[in-house]
Structure formats: structure tokens, C-alpha cells
Enzyme design. Sequence first.
Site, short mmCIF file in Angstrom:
data_model
loop_
_atom_site.label_atom_id
_atom_site.label_comp_id
_atom_site.label_asym_id
_atom_site.label_seq_id
_atom_site.Cartn_x
_atom_site.Cartn_y
_atom_site.Cartn_z
N LYS A 1 -5.33 0.14 -3.53
CA LYS A 1 -4.23 1.13 -5.39
C LYS A 1 -4.96 0.55 -6.55
O LYS A 1 -4.97 1.57 -7.46
CB LYS A 1 -2.99 0.86 -5.10
CG LYS A 1 -2.59 0.82 -3.56
CD LYS A 1 -2.50 2.61 -3.33
CE LYS A 1 -1.56 2.39 -1.60
NZ LYS A 1 -1.37 4.16 -1.75
N SER B 1 -1.39 -3.23 7.62
CA SER B 1 -2.06 -1.68 7.84
C SER B 1 -3.23 -1.79 7.92
O SER B 1 -3.66 -1.03 8.71
CB SER B 1 -1.24 -0.65 6.28
OG SER B 1 -1.74 -1.56 5.24
#
Length: 311
Positions: A58, A272
Site C-alpha cells: 500500500k 492475505s
Amino acid sequence: MNLLRNENSNTMAYKTIADTIGNTPLVRLVRIPGAETAERGNIILGKLEGNNPAGSVKDRAAMSMLRRAEERGDIKPGDTLIEATSGNTGIALAMAAAIRGYKMLLLMPENQSEERKQAMAAYGAQIMLTPKTGGMEYARDMAEQMQRDGKGIILDQFGNGDNPRAHYEGTGPEIWRDTDGRVTHFVSAMGTTGTIMGVSQYLKEKSEAIRIIGAQPEEGSQIAGIRKWPEAYLPKIYDKARVDQIEYVTQAAAERMARRLAAEEGIFCGISAAGACEIALRISQTVENATIVFIVCDRGDRYLSTGVFPA
């Protein structure tokens, strides 16, 4: 010889912390794939996005959204930025805000890990916890209401094209370069979908034959960073035509793979990322002579308090 130099003649360009975002390593899994994968001629590669300065994929999107909003004149240093987040984007935006001189207000469901909350606070962000029963949907709604009330500006990771653009211009080209154009399959967790959208666009321009696979949680599984959104909350940046295949993974399988990646490959990553790896291995059992790349989207140290890595 005169060794003195005028201070104005020093043209050495040193990097700032923002300059270290991107160009993350692409590493081959050695032990986990096993003999069958090797016999099929398959290679599984993980792209270590945890090597970014704030620890996740991110970082790319956060800096892209912030810088381009500045360029358009939408924001200026000193403004208050608001974002709903489950963790990684919030940490990355908190870092970006600290670098560029913004106030950062982050809304996050209360059931996220303590490490994530503390990392955001370390960068100087203000954190507002929302009820876990409302999930990310409630946090997003509250952020939008606060913007309407004039309390700040949302960069909007879910609808901002500068999110996937970061991966079209960075992550995708790096994968193509570091595989020498041999990548055949790309696997990514799907949350905001910025990573898979941007990488898919770039790789498909290079070769339509490259398969793009999205990872989503099985019904009833809760995996931080992977979401199956209700129709009303689907990220606006998401285009289902850019994903060839969606595969589902259970929370138990993702957590088990996270432990295996650390203990067998030395890759200490989040849940994830491990879910994406689980699917990459699944794909490798059905193909031959494939180069399969999955995104290792963050580091495992921000999950220690969840009990996934028992002592």
C-alpha cells in the site's frame, strides 16, 4: 591539489524515504512447492512488498494518491486527510502524510491488530475505531460523512484511479522486468483491488495470455486484507474484466501457509499474502512450464498479537 569544495557545488543526490518505495525483490520459493511443481517445470515467485518503508504494497498507492492530489491542487500541506482502512493503507497513508506535512485521521474497525494501530499512531495519525460489527462498510460510511461535514478530505483508495496507476507504472513493470517477460500467471489478494487492477492492465498489454487470478476468502472466513464486498460497496476502481479467475481460500489454510512460509522459506508475511501463496500452489498443480508470481503484500510482524504465529 585544492581539496576544498564550495558547498553549493555538492550535487550528490541522496534518496529520501519516499524514494525507497517500490523495486521490491522477487524471490523463488524453494521448499514449499515440492518435487511435483519442479517436475511440471513450474516456478513460484513471491514479490516482497513488505520491503517497502512502511511495510506493505500500500505504500505505492498511498504516495501515488497523495502526490497526484497535490499536483491537481486538490490538497495542500497542512490539510487534514481522512481514510477508512483495515490497516495497511492507513499505515502507508500515515507515513506519506508525515513525509509531506499533512494531518491524518484514520477510521478502522476495532478488531484489527494492535500492531496496525500502533504503527499508525507512530507516524502521527489520529485513529478513530469503529464497531467491528459494522466492518469496513461502516468505517467507509463514517469517513464519507466526516468529509461532508468538512472535517477533512478523503483520498479514497476504493475509487481513486491513482491507486491502480501506482501498480500499472510500478509493480507491473517490475514483475515483467524481473521475470524477463516469462511471467505466465499473477496471483493477488483482492481488497481495494488496486494492486490486481494496475498489474493486470500492464501485464495484459504485454501479453493477453498471462492469467490474472484474484484471491478471495471462503464464506465465513475473515482474512485481513482480502474482502468480498457487498455489491453496494464494490470498489469503483474494480473492473471484473481485468480478472480471469477468482479462487477462494479459507482462513485456516491462509494462516497455516503463513506459518509455513516463515518456517520453511524464511518469508515472514501476513495472512492475505499467504492466502495468495496457497492459491499460487493450487494453480501450479494444474499447469506446466509456468512462472507464477504472487504478491507478498506485507510483513508478518503486524500480526503477532493475533495468535497466528504461536510461540
